[in-house]
Design a protein around this motif. Structure first.
Motif, PDB file in Angstrom:
ATOM      1  N   TYR A   1       2.168  13.244   4.369  1.00  0.00           N
ATOM      2  CA  TYR A   1       2.938  13.849   3.323  1.00  0.00           C
ATOM      3  C   TYR A   1       1.938  13.577   1.909  1.00  0.00           C
ATOM      4  O   TYR A   1       1.607  12.726   1.603  1.00  0.00           O
ATOM      5  N   GLU A   2       1.728  14.718   1.394  1.00  0.00           N
ATOM      6  CA  GLU A   2       0.758  14.527   0.277  1.00  0.00           C
ATOM      7  C   GLU A   2       1.577  14.930  -1.271  1.00  0.00           C
ATOM      8  O   GLU A   2       2.259  15.920  -1.361  1.00  0.00           O
ATOM      9  N   ARG A   3       1.134  14.056  -2.004  1.00  0.00           N
ATOM     10  CA  ARG A   3       1.684  14.268  -3.427  1.00  0.00           C
ATOM     11  C   ARG A   3       1.021  15.411  -3.948  1.00  0.00           C
ATOM     12  O   ARG A   3      -0.348  15.668  -3.540  1.00  0.00           O
ATOM     13  N   GLY A   4       1.589  16.005  -5.123  1.00  0.00           N
ATOM     14  CA  GLY A   4       0.734  17.214  -5.518  1.00  0.00           C
ATOM     15  C   GLY A   4       1.192  18.377  -4.804  1.00  0.00           C
ATOM     16  O   GLY A   4       1.372  19.626  -5.433  1.00  0.00           O
ATOM     17  N   VAL A   5       0.987  18.563  -3.470  1.00  0.00           N
ATOM     18  CA  VAL A   5       1.624  19.319  -2.870  1.00  0.00           C
ATOM     19  C   VAL A   5       3.272  19.307  -2.443  1.00  0.00           C
ATOM     20  O   VAL A   5       3.804  20.398  -2.463  1.00  0.00           O
ATOM     21  N   GLU A   6       3.387  18.054  -2.279  1.00  0.00           N
ATOM     22  CA  GLU A   6       4.984  17.614  -2.026  1.00  0.00           C
ATOM     23  C   GLU A   6       5.466  18.331  -0.855  1.00  0.00           C
ATOM     24  O   GLU A   6       6.667  18.665  -0.999  1.00  0.00           O
ATOM     25  N   ASP A   7       4.591  17.878   0.132  1.00  0.00           N
ATOM     26  CA  ASP A   7       5.251  18.415   1.512  1.00  0.00           C
ATOM     27  C   ASP A   7       4.027  17.742   2.287  1.00  0.00           C
ATOM     28  O   ASP A   7       3.126  17.297   2.169  1.00  0.00           O
ATOM     29  N   GLU A   8       4.205  18.015   3.790  1.00  0.00           N
ATOM     30  CA  GLU A   8       3.219  17.759   4.725  1.00  0.00           C
ATOM     31  C   GLU A   8       2.356  18.763   5.012  1.00  0.00           C
ATOM     32  O   GLU A   8       2.835  20.124   4.892  1.00  0.00           O
ATOM     33  N   THR A   9       1.082  18.457   4.785  1.00  0.00           N
ATOM     34  CA  THR A   9       0.142  19.309   5.165  1.00  0.00           C
ATOM     35  C   THR A   9      -0.508  19.255   6.477  1.00  0.00           C
ATOM     36  O   THR A   9      -0.221  18.343   7.162  1.00  0.00           O
ATOM     37  N   TYR A  10      -1.262  19.982   6.867  1.00  0.00           N
ATOM     38  CA  TYR A  10      -1.907  20.104   8.425  1.00  0.00           C
ATOM     39  C   TYR A  10      -2.985  19.241   8.419  1.00  0.00           C
ATOM     40  O   TYR A  10      -3.431  18.992   9.550  1.00  0.00           O
TER      41      TYR A  10
ATOM     42  N   PRO B   1      -5.156   7.510  -3.385  1.00  0.00           N
ATOM     43  CA  PRO B   1      -4.121   6.240  -2.688  1.00  0.00           C
ATOM     44  C   PRO B   1      -3.269   6.741  -1.688  1.00  0.00           C
ATOM     45  O   PRO B   1      -2.863   7.844  -1.685  1.00  0.00           O
ATOM     46  N   HIS B   2      -3.291   5.867  -0.836  1.00  0.00           N
ATOM     47  CA  HIS B   2      -2.685   6.095   0.581  1.00  0.00           C
ATOM     48  C   HIS B   2      -1.949   5.072   1.047  1.00  0.00           C
ATOM     49  O   HIS B   2      -2.307   3.868   0.828  1.00  0.00           O
ATOM     50  N   TYR B   3      -0.730   5.266   1.456  1.00  0.00           N
ATOM     51  CA  TYR B   3       0.090   4.595   2.371  1.00  0.00           C
ATOM     52  C   TYR B   3      -0.052   4.846   3.958  1.00  0.00           C
ATOM     53  O   TYR B   3       0.199   6.203   4.227  1.00  0.00           O
ATOM     54  N   VAL B   4      -0.150   3.956   4.674  1.00  0.00           N
ATOM     55  CA  VAL B   4      -0.257   4.060   6.156  1.00  0.00           C
ATOM     56  C   VAL B   4       0.539   3.214   7.031  1.00  0.00           C
ATOM     57  O   VAL B   4       0.632   1.812   6.807  1.00  0.00           O
ATOM     58  N   ALA B   5       1.424   4.003   7.791  1.00  0.00           N
ATOM     59  CA  ALA B   5       2.495   3.190   8.590  1.00  0.00           C
ATOM     60  C   ALA B   5       2.220   3.827   9.812  1.00  0.00           C
ATOM     61  O   ALA B   5       1.909   4.750  10.419  1.00  0.00           O
ATOM     62  N   PHE B   6       2.573   2.747  10.898  1.00  0.00           N
ATOM     63  CA  PHE B   6       2.638   2.971  12.471  1.00  0.00           C
ATOM     64  C   PHE B   6       4.071   3.882  12.724  1.00  0.00           C
ATOM     65  O   PHE B   6       4.911   3.447  11.838  1.00  0.00           O
TER      66      PHE B   6
ATOM     67  N   ILE C   1       9.329   7.666   0.543  1.00  0.00           N
ATOM     68  CA  ILE C   1       8.111   6.561   0.398  1.00  0.00           C
ATOM     69  C   ILE C   1       7.536   6.844  -0.961  1.00  0.00           C
ATOM     70  O   ILE C   1       7.235   6.210  -1.925  1.00  0.00           O
ATOM     71  N   ARG C   2       7.064   8.148  -1.216  1.00  0.00           N
ATOM     72  CA  ARG C   2       6.224   8.561  -2.205  1.00  0.00           C
ATOM     73  C   ARG C   2       6.953   8.381  -3.579  1.00  0.00           C
ATOM     74  O   ARG C   2       6.391   8.009  -4.565  1.00  0.00           O
ATOM     75  N   TYR C   3       8.440   8.585  -3.514  1.00  0.00           N
ATOM     76  CA  TYR C   3       9.047   8.520  -4.641  1.00  0.00           C
ATOM     77  C   TYR C   3      10.143   7.125  -4.619  1.00  0.00           C
ATOM     78  O   TYR C   3      10.804   7.117  -5.609  1.00  0.00           O
ATOM     79  N   ASN C   4       9.600   6.123  -3.742  1.00  0.00           N
ATOM     80  CA  ASN C   4      10.313   4.994  -4.162  1.00  0.00           C
ATOM     81  C   ASN C   4       9.844   4.357  -5.345  1.00  0.00           C
ATOM     82  O   ASN C   4       9.085   4.642  -6.065  1.00  0.00           O
ATOM     83  N   SER C   5      10.476   3.325  -5.720  1.00  0.00           N
ATOM     84  CA  SER C   5      10.226   2.463  -7.042  1.00  0.00           C
ATOM     85  C   SER C   5       8.896   1.859  -7.203  1.00  0.00           C
ATOM     86  O   SER C   5       8.648   1.938  -8.250  1.00  0.00           O
ATOM     87  N   THR C   6       8.282   1.751  -5.909  1.00  0.00           N
ATOM     88  CA  THR C   6       7.147   1.000  -6.164  1.00  0.00           C
ATOM     89  C   THR C   6       5.901   2.123  -6.506  1.00  0.00           C
ATOM     90  O   THR C   6       5.010   1.901  -7.133  1.00  0.00           O
ATOM     91  N   TYR C   7       6.192   3.256  -5.895  1.00  0.00           N
ATOM     92  CA  TYR C   7       5.135   4.381  -6.471  1.00  0.00           C
ATOM     93  C   TYR C   7       5.443   5.584  -7.025  1.00  0.00           C
ATOM     94  O   TYR C   7       4.535   6.443  -7.044  1.00  0.00           O
ATOM     95  N   THR C   8       6.409   5.683  -7.657  1.00  0.00           N
ATOM     96  CA  THR C   8       7.044   6.611  -8.471  1.00  0.00           C
ATOM     97  C   THR C   8       6.073   7.127  -9.352  1.00  0.00           C
ATOM     98  O   THR C   8       5.766   8.305  -9.450  1.00  0.00           O
TER      99      THR C   8
ATOM    100  N   LYS D   1       2.987   6.948 -10.180  1.00  0.00           N
ATOM    101  CA  LYS D   1       1.551   7.483 -10.107  1.00  0.00           C
ATOM    102  C   LYS D   1       1.593   8.260  -8.611  1.00  0.00           C
ATOM    103  O   LYS D   1       0.829   9.199  -8.280  1.00  0.00           O
ATOM    104  N   GLY D   2       2.564   8.130  -7.943  1.00  0.00           N
ATOM    105  CA  GLY D   2       2.597   8.564  -6.530  1.00  0.00           C
ATOM    106  C   GLY D   2       1.701   8.196  -5.656  1.00  0.00           C
ATOM    107  O   GLY D   2       0.664   7.422  -5.946  1.00  0.00           O
ATOM    108  N   ILE D   3       1.968   8.553  -4.273  1.00  0.00           N
ATOM    109  CA  ILE D   3       1.105   8.078  -3.242  1.00  0.00           C
ATOM    110  C   ILE D   3       1.012   9.178  -2.188  1.00  0.00           C
ATOM    111  O   ILE D   3       2.336   9.624  -1.938  1.00  0.00           O
TER     112      ILE D   3
END
Length: 260
Positions: free
Chosen positions: A188-197, A139-144, A160-167, A169-171
């Motif tokens: 920003y990747e869930r499961g890594v819980e950080d920005e990835t390259y 699942p992905h969220y895409v913002a400009f 965003i990943r932890y807001n009430s909408t996505y908490t 299952k995460g996104i």
């Protein structure tokens, strides 16, 4: 017991790969996987994958996030595991393998360091305000976002990943800047819980969201820059469904080793 492993990276998205084709895959301890992925106390990686045999496919991909938990589809991981399968002699120039989101086809360069991976078809994109939400195997969220180079991806992506909408299952949260001849993406990747390259399913989602936003129809090629390098996305879009989707980019062996 020593574990033989291989470290691969695809545009800076790095993975531990383990060959499990000669023995059945047993339940691997999640704490051990998390430790192996830890960048201070382990090998260091965004995720860990096992290659196993499958009677109907060339091999099967089992992907775990850096937090030790079984993950959804990982696009760059999929490209790296194809390169690893070639290294092991399981495949040559192309393959059909099984992942958590179903079968995948891939083709690989002669020297084994560039992989074109076919992703799942997508027919649903929704909106969350001005952002797009879709599933490309994950699942992905895409913002400009303007001035993305200096943007705080970690803080804003985590919010965003932890807001009430996505908490629940995460996104995964992607920010994109349109630079005309290419898109610049940070994730920003869930499961890594950080920005990835880099994030393969993420840049795929971004390319689709931009095609929908721009009302592009037909065969579309998109050049994308991430922190770890360059990736290309191509697909066909008829205004309703994305098909013949390919995630194309480098997949390179970094080193091999043994860990106790």
């Amino acid at each position: 017991m020593k574990i033989n492993f291989f470290k691969y990276q695809g545009a800076g998205n790095d993975f531990i790969l383990i060959d499990h084709t000669m023995s059945p895959l047993k339940n691997f301890d999640n704490n051990l996987i998390e430790q192996l992925c830890h960048r201070r106390f382990g090998i260091g990686a965004d995720g860990l994958m096992f290659v196993t045999k499958h009677e109907d496919y060339d091999f099967e991909m089992h992907y775990f996030n850096a937090d030790g938990k079984l993950g959804s589809m990982c696009g760059n991981g999929g490209r790296c595991i194809v390169a690893f399968a070639k290294h092991l002699g399981i495949i040559d120039k192309e393959t059909n393998f099984l992942a958590v989101d179903g079968p995948h086809y891939a083709r690989i360069s002669e020297n084994g360091d560039w992989v074109d991976l076919q992703m799942i078809d997508v027919d649903t994109i929704t909106n969350d305000g001005d952002a797009f939400v879709l599933n490309t195997g994950s699942p992905h969220y895409v913002a400009f976002q303007s001035d993305l180079k200096d943007f705080d991806v970690f803080t804003n992506g985590k919010n965003i990943r932890y807001n009430s909408t996505y908490t629940e299952k995460g996104i995964n949260v992607n920010f994109v800047e349109d630079n005309g001849d290419h898109l610049f993406v940070r994730t920003y990747e869930r499961g890594v819980e950080d920005e990835t390259y880099a994030c393969g399913t993420g840049v795929t989602a971004v390319a689709m969201a931009m095609a929908k936003y721009k009302n592009q129809i037909g065969h579309i090629n998109t050049d994308i820059k991430v922190l770890g390098g360059d990736i290309k996305i191509e697909f066909d879009y008829n205004g309703h469904k994305f098909t013949n989707v390919f995630l194309c980019g480098p997949a390179k062996l970094v080193f091999e080793g043994d860990v106790a």
